[in-house]
Design an enzyme around this catalytic site. Structure first.
Site, PDB file in Angstrom:
ATOM      1  N   ASN A   1       0.802  -1.225   0.000  1.00 12.99           N
ATOM      2  CA  ASN A   1       0.000   0.000   0.000  1.00 12.99           C
ATOM      3  C   ASN A   1       0.835   1.275   0.000  1.00 12.99           C
ATOM      4  O   ASN A   1       0.389   2.310  -0.499  1.00 12.99           O
ATOM      5  CB  ASN A   1      -0.923  -0.017   1.222  1.00 12.99           C
ATOM      6  CG  ASN A   1      -1.552   1.332   1.500  1.00 12.99           C
ATOM      7  OD1 ASN A   1      -2.469   1.755   0.819  1.00 12.99           O
ATOM      8  ND2 ASN A   1      -1.044   2.023   2.528  1.00 12.99           N
TER       9      ASN A   1
ATOM     10  N   SER B   1      -4.414   2.555  -8.323  1.00 12.90           N
ATOM     11  CA  SER B   1      -5.140   3.813  -8.435  1.00 12.90           C
ATOM     12  C   SER B   1      -6.022   3.717  -9.674  1.00 12.90           C
ATOM     13  O   SER B   1      -5.839   2.813 -10.501  1.00 12.90           O
ATOM     14  CB  SER B   1      -4.137   4.963  -8.583  1.00 12.90           C
ATOM     15  OG  SER B   1      -4.732   6.118  -9.117  1.00 12.90           O
TER      16      SER B   1
ATOM     17  N   TYR C   1       3.666   9.647 -11.442  1.00 12.73           N
ATOM     18  CA  TYR C   1       2.698   8.925 -10.604  1.00 12.73           C
ATOM     19  C   TYR C   1       1.927   7.926 -11.450  1.00 12.73           C
ATOM     20  O   TYR C   1       1.723   6.769 -11.052  1.00 12.73           O
ATOM     21  CB  TYR C   1       1.750   9.911  -9.942  1.00 12.73           C
ATOM     22  CG  TYR C   1       0.708   9.270  -9.057  1.00 12.73           C
ATOM     23  CD1 TYR C   1       1.041   8.803  -7.781  1.00 12.73           C
ATOM     24  CD2 TYR C   1      -0.615   9.128  -9.477  1.00 12.73           C
ATOM     25  CE1 TYR C   1       0.091   8.211  -6.958  1.00 12.73           C
ATOM     26  CE2 TYR C   1      -1.565   8.546  -8.667  1.00 12.73           C
ATOM     27  CZ  TYR C   1      -1.217   8.087  -7.408  1.00 12.73           C
ATOM     28  OH  TYR C   1      -2.159   7.499  -6.599  1.00 12.73           O
TER      29      TYR C   1
ATOM     30  N   SER D   1       3.986   4.905 -12.221  1.00 10.32           N
ATOM     31  CA  SER D   1       4.159   4.034 -11.055  1.00 10.32           C
ATOM     32  C   SER D   1       2.918   3.184 -10.796  1.00 10.32           C
ATOM     33  O   SER D   1       3.028   2.013 -10.420  1.00 10.32           O
ATOM     34  CB  SER D   1       4.513   4.865  -9.818  1.00 10.32           C
ATOM     35  OG  SER D   1       3.401   5.598  -9.330  1.00 10.32           O
ATOM     36  N   LYS D   2       1.741   3.749 -11.005  1.00 15.42           N
ATOM     37  CA  LYS D   2       0.516   2.999 -10.740  1.00 15.42           C
ATOM     38  C   LYS D   2       0.219   1.995 -11.846  1.00 15.42           C
ATOM     39  O   LYS D   2      -0.340   0.923 -11.592  1.00 15.42           O
ATOM     40  CB  LYS D   2      -0.656   3.962 -10.532  1.00 15.42           C
ATOM     41  CG  LYS D   2      -0.538   4.778  -9.246  1.00 15.42           C
ATOM     42  CD  LYS D   2      -0.441   3.879  -8.010  1.00 15.42           C
ATOM     43  CE  LYS D   2      -0.375   4.668  -6.718  1.00 15.42           C
ATOM     44  NZ  LYS D   2      -0.365   3.813  -5.508  1.00 15.42           N
TER      45      LYS D   2
END
Length: 247
Positions: free
Chosen positions: A78, A130, A143, A146-147
């Site tokens: 997480n 996400s 970001y 990365s997700k």
């Protein structure tokens, strides 16, 4: 028989909600984080272990220590951070910082637990991705990368370790009300002069269900995906976004 779940970054927000939900079901919960929760509820089922997820050796040391006295049944990866910028405004230091926590951290903890799950031929790995694990958004260059990477990790681990009865899935929350959400809204309002209540209402209106998500919406799904009721589910992405990504 008591089961054990390791959760990275479980001192606040979605991670803390997941920790509490598993603890309520009598799991032994280990929170791997660099900070302890402000309202730390250490009890018979929730245990804090200081761990810098970006440090591969530190992650392995903590996991090995837990595994010396516990089985590791579930991992919830997480821990992560947000960064808002397009590629031109993303400096190398920003790129490295986000990828180190969001991707390398997930890699390190997964790599550390898989040998123990293989030994007992059973295990569940859940990545907290996400809505950006499946769609693009503006000003979200690193970001978003990365997700998307977390979704890929779940798929490849699911295929590589199906023979060992290890399942891997990605939960994809949309806009969820957490301390980080409020921090982002506060920063935006301070910079723009906007009214926070209006911004919050506008965010809610963007969701087809007409509300911001709750941390327990994600925690409930995590508990289900870790259960035997989900034993035929692996390599999947689960949107928890009020319908945001359906269009």
């Amino acid at each position: 028989m008591t089961k054990t779940v390791l959760i990275t970054g479980a001192s606040s927000g979605i991670g803390l909600a997941i920790a509490r939900r598993f603890a309520a079901e009598q799991y032994e919960v280990f929170n791997l984080d660099i900070v302890m929760a402000e309202n730390h509820d250490e009890n018979d089922h929730i245990h804090y272990r200081h761990c810098d997820i970006t440090n591969h050796d530190a992650v392995k040391q903590v996991v090995d220590s837990i595994a010396s006295s516990q089985t590791i049944d579930v991992l919830v990866s997480n821990a992560g951070m947000h960064f808002s910028a397009n590629i031109e405004n993303t400096q190398e230091i920003d790129f490295d910082r986000v990828m180190s926590l969001n991707v390398k951290g997930a890699y390190s903890v997964s790599r550390a637990v898989i040998p123990y799950m293989k030994q007992k031929q059973d295990g569940v790995i859940l990545f907290i991705g996400s809505d950006q694990s499946s769609v693009g958004k503006p000003n979200s260059f690193v970001y978003n990368i990365s997700k998307h990477a977390l979704a890929s990790m779940a798929k490849t681990i699911a295929l590589d370790y199906a023979k060992d009865n290890i399942r891997a899935n990605t939960l994809c929350p949309g806009t969820v009300e957490t301390p980080l959400y409020h921090k982002a809204i506060d920063a935006y309002c301070e910079k723009s002069g906007a009214d926070k209540k209006r911004v919050h209402a506008e965010e809610a209106a963007l969701q087809p269900l007409g509300r911001i998500g709750h941390v327990n919406d994600v925690a409930a799904l995590a508990l289900f995906l870790a259960s035997k009721d989900a034993s035929f589910i692996t390599g999947a992405l689960y949107a928890v976004d009020g319908g945001y990504t359906t269009g």
